[in-house]
Design a protein around this motif. Sequence first.
Motif, mmCIF file in Angstrom:
data_model
loop_
_atom_site.group_PDB
_atom_site.id
_atom_site.type_symbol
_atom_site.label_atom_id
_atom_site.label_comp_id
_atom_site.label_asym_id
_atom_site.label_seq_id
_atom_site.Cartn_x
_atom_site.Cartn_y
_atom_site.Cartn_z
ATOM 1 N N ASP A 3 24.520 75.154 33.172
ATOM 2 C CA ASP A 3 25.482 74.410 32.358
ATOM 3 C C ASP A 3 25.143 74.583 30.879
ATOM 4 O O ASP A 3 24.131 75.191 30.516
ATOM 5 C CB ASP A 3 25.491 72.925 32.739
ATOM 6 C CG ASP A 3 24.097 72.306 32.733
ATOM 7 O OD1 ASP A 3 23.345 72.549 31.762
ATOM 8 O OD2 ASP A 3 23.755 71.583 33.689
ATOM 9 N N GLY A 4 25.995 74.030 30.034
ATOM 10 C CA GLY A 4 25.799 74.142 28.595
ATOM 11 C C GLY A 4 24.554 73.433 28.107
ATOM 12 O O GLY A 4 23.974 73.816 27.082
ATOM 13 N N LEU A 5 24.133 72.403 28.818
ATOM 14 C CA LEU A 5 22.945 71.658 28.413
ATOM 15 C C LEU A 5 21.690 72.498 28.593
ATOM 16 O O LEU A 5 20.781 72.469 27.752
ATOM 17 C CB LEU A 5 22.850 70.365 29.226
ATOM 18 C CG LEU A 5 21.929 69.272 28.698
ATOM 19 C CD1 LEU A 5 22.299 68.863 27.281
ATOM 20 C CD2 LEU A 5 21.973 68.055 29.613
ATOM 21 N N GLN A 6 21.633 73.259 29.676
ATOM 22 C CA GLN A 6 20.486 74.146 29.893
ATOM 23 C C GLN A 6 20.449 75.233 28.829
ATOM 24 O O GLN A 6 19.380 75.571 28.301
ATOM 25 C CB GLN A 6 20.554 74.779 31.286
ATOM 26 C CG GLN A 6 19.332 75.633 31.604
ATOM 27 C CD GLN A 6 19.447 76.373 32.932
ATOM 28 O OE1 GLN A 6 20.481 76.332 33.601
ATOM 29 N NE2 GLN A 6 18.392 77.090 33.310
ATOM 30 N N TRP A 7 21.624 75.788 28.501
ATOM 31 C CA TRP A 7 21.679 76.793 27.430
ATOM 32 C C TRP A 7 21.213 76.193 26.108
ATOM 33 O O TRP A 7 20.475 76.833 25.350
ATOM 34 C CB TRP A 7 23.111 77.312 27.285
ATOM 35 C CG TRP A 7 23.277 78.324 26.190
ATOM 36 C CD1 TRP A 7 23.067 79.675 26.276
ATOM 37 C CD2 TRP A 7 23.650 78.071 24.825
ATOM 38 N NE1 TRP A 7 23.297 80.278 25.054
ATOM 39 C CE2 TRP A 7 23.661 79.318 24.147
ATOM 40 C CE3 TRP A 7 24.000 76.917 24.120
ATOM 41 C CZ2 TRP A 7 24.004 79.431 22.797
ATOM 42 C CZ3 TRP A 7 24.325 77.034 22.769
ATOM 43 C CH2 TRP A 7 24.333 78.277 22.125
ATOM 44 N N LEU A 8 21.615 74.960 25.842
ATOM 45 C CA LEU A 8 21.242 74.294 24.603
ATOM 46 C C LEU A 8 19.730 74.104 24.525
ATOM 47 O O LEU A 8 19.117 74.313 23.474
ATOM 48 C CB LEU A 8 21.954 72.942 24.509
ATOM 49 C CG LEU A 8 22.013 72.264 23.141
ATOM 50 C CD1 LEU A 8 22.845 73.086 22.169
ATOM 51 C CD2 LEU A 8 22.629 70.863 23.278
ATOM 52 N N ASP A 9 19.114 73.723 25.627
ATOM 53 C CA ASP A 9 17.658 73.561 25.660
ATOM 54 C C ASP A 9 16.961 74.894 25.403
ATOM 55 O O ASP A 9 15.972 74.960 24.657
ATOM 56 C CB ASP A 9 17.215 73.002 27.019
ATOM 57 C CG ASP A 9 17.617 71.551 27.221
ATOM 58 O OD1 ASP A 9 17.881 70.865 26.218
ATOM 59 O OD2 ASP A 9 17.693 71.112 28.387
ATOM 60 N N ASP A 10 17.471 75.962 26.009
ATOM 61 C CA ASP A 10 16.871 77.279 25.837
ATOM 62 C C ASP A 10 16.993 77.776 24.402
ATOM 63 O O ASP A 10 16.049 78.321 23.827
ATOM 64 C CB ASP A 10 17.549 78.282 26.773
ATOM 65 C CG ASP A 10 16.923 78.295 28.159
ATOM 66 O OD1 ASP A 10 16.158 77.367 28.469
ATOM 67 O OD2 ASP A 10 17.211 79.226 28.936
ATOM 68 N N VAL A 11 18.182 77.579 23.821
ATOM 69 C CA VAL A 11 18.395 78.091 22.470
ATOM 70 C C VAL A 11 17.598 77.267 21.451
ATOM 71 O O VAL A 11 17.141 77.811 20.434
ATOM 72 C CB VAL A 11 19.910 78.103 22.127
ATOM 73 C CG1 VAL A 11 20.400 76.750 21.638
ATOM 74 C CG2 VAL A 11 20.221 79.163 21.079
#
Length: 292
Positions: A226-234
Amino acid sequence: MDLQFASTGNASTASTPSIQARQWPYYCLSIILSYPILTAFLRNQRIRNTKKAFLYNTRASFARMTDEDAYKIQLDVSQYEFPFIFQKALQFALFRTYGIPTISKLLVATSQLSDVATASKRYADTAVLIREFMSHRPSDPRTLEAIARMNYIHSMYQKSGAITNEDLLFTLSLFALEPLRWIQRYEWRELEEFEKCAVGTFWKSIGDAMGIDYHRLRSSKEGWADGLQWLDDVEEWSNRYEEDHMVPNIDNHKTANETVSILLWGVPDTLRPVGERFVSAVMDDRLRAAMM
């Protein structure tokens, strides 16, 4: 008897304004006390309505969030919930990129944002493009045209190697992360998890449209749930990139000076030193050192 009655009546009438005058402080106090209560009620009512409208109530549900829903949720956050702070955070995100020498070097070499004659136009052009794709639906022609225009401008410098994928990814990361940080720091509440997911989903879609390569991110091989996982990674990558690349450089300083002048254009000359101190105060130590 008539004279006595008339006298009594006049006295009663005359006392009415006096009573009303004494009541005004109570009216004002009631309004003052009612305002925060009403504001809190309406603010919480808005977030409850947003939750009901989109039904992203669990982490598992975030996986089905569409770009369209992400756009609508972020639009609500940026234009209704926290319009002032969101706008300032985006401005600061752009400003923060100038702490990276590879970015500021290009801007100085092209006289973009480092020369008084071109800085305001370049800043306005950037703001217009960002506003276009943030304010219109993902499929809207204005969104598509704005992204196409942005890609065209970048392509000329990407071909020559003046703009790297890391430069683009770092810039993208700040537009996603700075509003969250500023809202957490300065606003009356933090964003809900589904709102953060919407921000991540939205900006990942913008990065996809720009052709940004995410191979540097932790979960790039298996993909993001999800977008939250991408946000954590970035965020993890962005912080690491800053540690390695945000260093003092004269080009950072030149670009920062002109940008601060743009940010403070409406401030009277007598108050400019105060404004400059305020800009310095919202910087962290690493950024302040990089701007020299």
